[in-house]
Write an enzyme that holds these catalytic residues in place. Structure first.
Site, PDB file in Angstrom:
ATOM      1  N   LEU A  64       0.804  -1.211   0.000  1.00 23.00           N
ATOM      2  CA  LEU A  64       0.000   0.000   0.000  1.00 23.00           C
ATOM      3  C   LEU A  64       0.842   1.268   0.000  1.00 23.00           C
ATOM      4  O   LEU A  64       0.352   2.340  -0.378  1.00 23.00           O
ATOM      5  CB  LEU A  64      -0.936   0.002   1.210  1.00 23.00           C
ATOM      6  N   SER A 112     -14.146   6.270  10.879  1.00 22.81           N
ATOM      7  CA  SER A 112     -14.423   5.614  12.160  1.00 22.81           C
ATOM      8  C   SER A 112     -15.070   6.585  13.135  1.00 22.81           C
ATOM      9  O   SER A 112     -14.782   7.794  13.114  1.00 22.81           O
ATOM     10  CB  SER A 112     -13.127   5.076  12.761  1.00 22.81           C
ATOM     11  N   GLU A 131     -14.219   6.711  16.023  1.00 24.16           N
ATOM     12  CA  GLU A 131     -13.120   7.132  16.896  1.00 24.16           C
ATOM     13  C   GLU A 131     -12.604   8.518  16.543  1.00 24.16           C
ATOM     14  O   GLU A 131     -11.974   9.176  17.370  1.00 24.16           O
ATOM     15  CB  GLU A 131     -11.977   6.117  16.817  1.00 24.16           C
ATOM     16  N   TYR A 152      -4.891   5.350  16.169  1.00 22.33           N
ATOM     17  CA  TYR A 152      -5.858   4.871  15.179  1.00 22.33           C
ATOM     18  C   TYR A 152      -6.809   5.993  14.773  1.00 22.33           C
ATOM     19  O   TYR A 152      -7.062   6.217  13.585  1.00 22.33           O
ATOM     20  CB  TYR A 152      -6.644   3.695  15.758  1.00 22.33           C
ATOM     21  N   ASN A 159     -19.107   1.043  15.895  1.00 24.22           N
ATOM     22  CA  ASN A 159     -18.738  -0.358  16.110  1.00 24.22           C
ATOM     23  C   ASN A 159     -19.731  -1.299  15.440  1.00 24.22           C
ATOM     24  O   ASN A 159     -20.943  -1.137  15.595  1.00 24.22           O
ATOM     25  CB  ASN A 159     -18.678  -0.671  17.606  1.00 24.22           C
ATOM     26  N   HIS A 160     -19.213  -2.254  14.712  1.00 22.54           N
ATOM     27  CA  HIS A 160     -20.072  -3.234  14.034  1.00 22.54           C
ATOM     28  C   HIS A 160     -19.383  -4.588  14.095  1.00 22.54           C
ATOM     29  O   HIS A 160     -18.198  -4.712  13.808  1.00 22.54           O
ATOM     30  CB  HIS A 160     -20.359  -2.799  12.596  1.00 22.54           C
TER      31      HIS A 160
END
Length: 315
Positions: free
Chosen positions: A57, A123, A125, A147, A176-177
């Protein structure tokens, strides 16, 4: 004409479910993975249908060659180190995984004037601790982990390239999942797996960190549909993807153990070993924009998601 999708990070939970979702809709699916182990594909019975590549990447050349050769209609960037706890141990690697691959994708599409639609996995977050106030797309970022910093940076890349070059690039801020495909390194799957071993006769104890954190837990197979819907919109935009209902980790634990007819207090204890350096205590979401504009709404909240994980259901 069938569409073609390229999923970066195709072998993880979200990548595997997204691949199956797209295959069911007639897409040709290509993907990249850091792993040669693709157990999730076998669990979903799609291992023979996904074309997988091993790509660095951080290499613009490798990503450029892949995109030009496939010429996908849609690109989904899901390839990042996804554990918040691990990001404190591997901060540089985590931030790079969130940003450099995406930047190389954006630059390839800009340089070659590729009209591919691009989805970036954001996210919850990014927003930090909202102190109980539901988070919406206009909430200011307040990242509290490497993160979260990486995911925030990836969205700023999305905004920059969308505004500067009129590219169709979007971020989905997924709360969240969970699902049966989660690895045991995630606390939800750790709870599920430990409780299942206990009910089977194990004498172990489930050791956890803080139980008073609140999260919005949804069901991963539903969330990949939201990713797809984001790229089917007429204009590029960003969306909060969540159930809109938050529960404490204690609630999650109690729910799991009650489903197995176990007394959770008998088999669990807390340890500061699992406390994070900078914990996000309350995460609440306002997913109304996704419901209004995408006609997407989560059907399963935490209790239903727990049952799907316990009994290995995908719908």
């Amino acid at each position: 004409m069938n569409k073609t999708a390229l999923i970066f990070g195709v072998s993880g939970q979200d990548g595997a479910y997204l691949a199956k979702f797209l295959l069911d809709r007639g897409y040709s699916v290509y993907g990249t993975s850091r792993q040669t182990y693709i157990d999730n594909f076998y669990k979903l019975n799609i291992s023979h249908l996904v074309h997988i590549f091993n790509v660095n990447l951080e290499s613009y050349f490798e990503i450029e060659q892949l995109i030009i050769s496939i010429n996908p209609n849609e690109i989904y960037y899901l390839a990042s180190q996804s554990s918040v706890a691990m990001s404190f141990k591997l901060p540089a690697e985590t931030i790079k995984s969130c940003t450099l691959g995406l930047l190389n994708i954006l630059e390839t599409c800009r340089n070659h004037q590729v009209k591919t639609k691009i989805y970036n996995a954001g996210s919850s977050e990014c927003f930090g601790d909202s102190l109980g106030i539901p988070i919406c797309e206009k909430t200011i970022f307040a990242p509290k982990s490497p993160y979260a910093i990486g995911k925030s940076s990836s969205h700023w890349l999305v905004q920059t390239y969308r505004d500067a070059y009129s590219m169709f690039v979007c971020t989905g801020f997924l709360f969240n999942h969970e699902s049966r495909l989660r690895p045991d390194t995630f606390v939800t799957k750790k709870i599920i797996s430990t409780a299942q071993r206990i009910v089977a006769g194990s004498k172990e104890t489930l050791i956890l960190g803080r139980l008073d954190i609140y999260r919005d837990w949804g069901f991963a197979p539903e969330y990949v549909e939201a990713m797809w819907k984001i790229l089917q919109a007429q204009e590029p935009d960003d969306f909060i993807i969540a159930t809109g209902v938050s529960y404490s980790l204690k609630d999650f634990v109690i729910n799991v153990f009650e489903n197995l007819n176990l007394d959770w207090e008998k088999y669990t204890r807390q340890s500061e070993e699992f406390f994070r350096p900078n914990e996000l205590l309350v995460s609440r979401a306002d997913p109304s924009k996704a419901e209004q504009k995408l006609k997407w709404r989560a059907q399963k909240t935490m209790p239903e998601t727990v049952k799907c994980m316990l009994y290995e259901l995908d719908k």
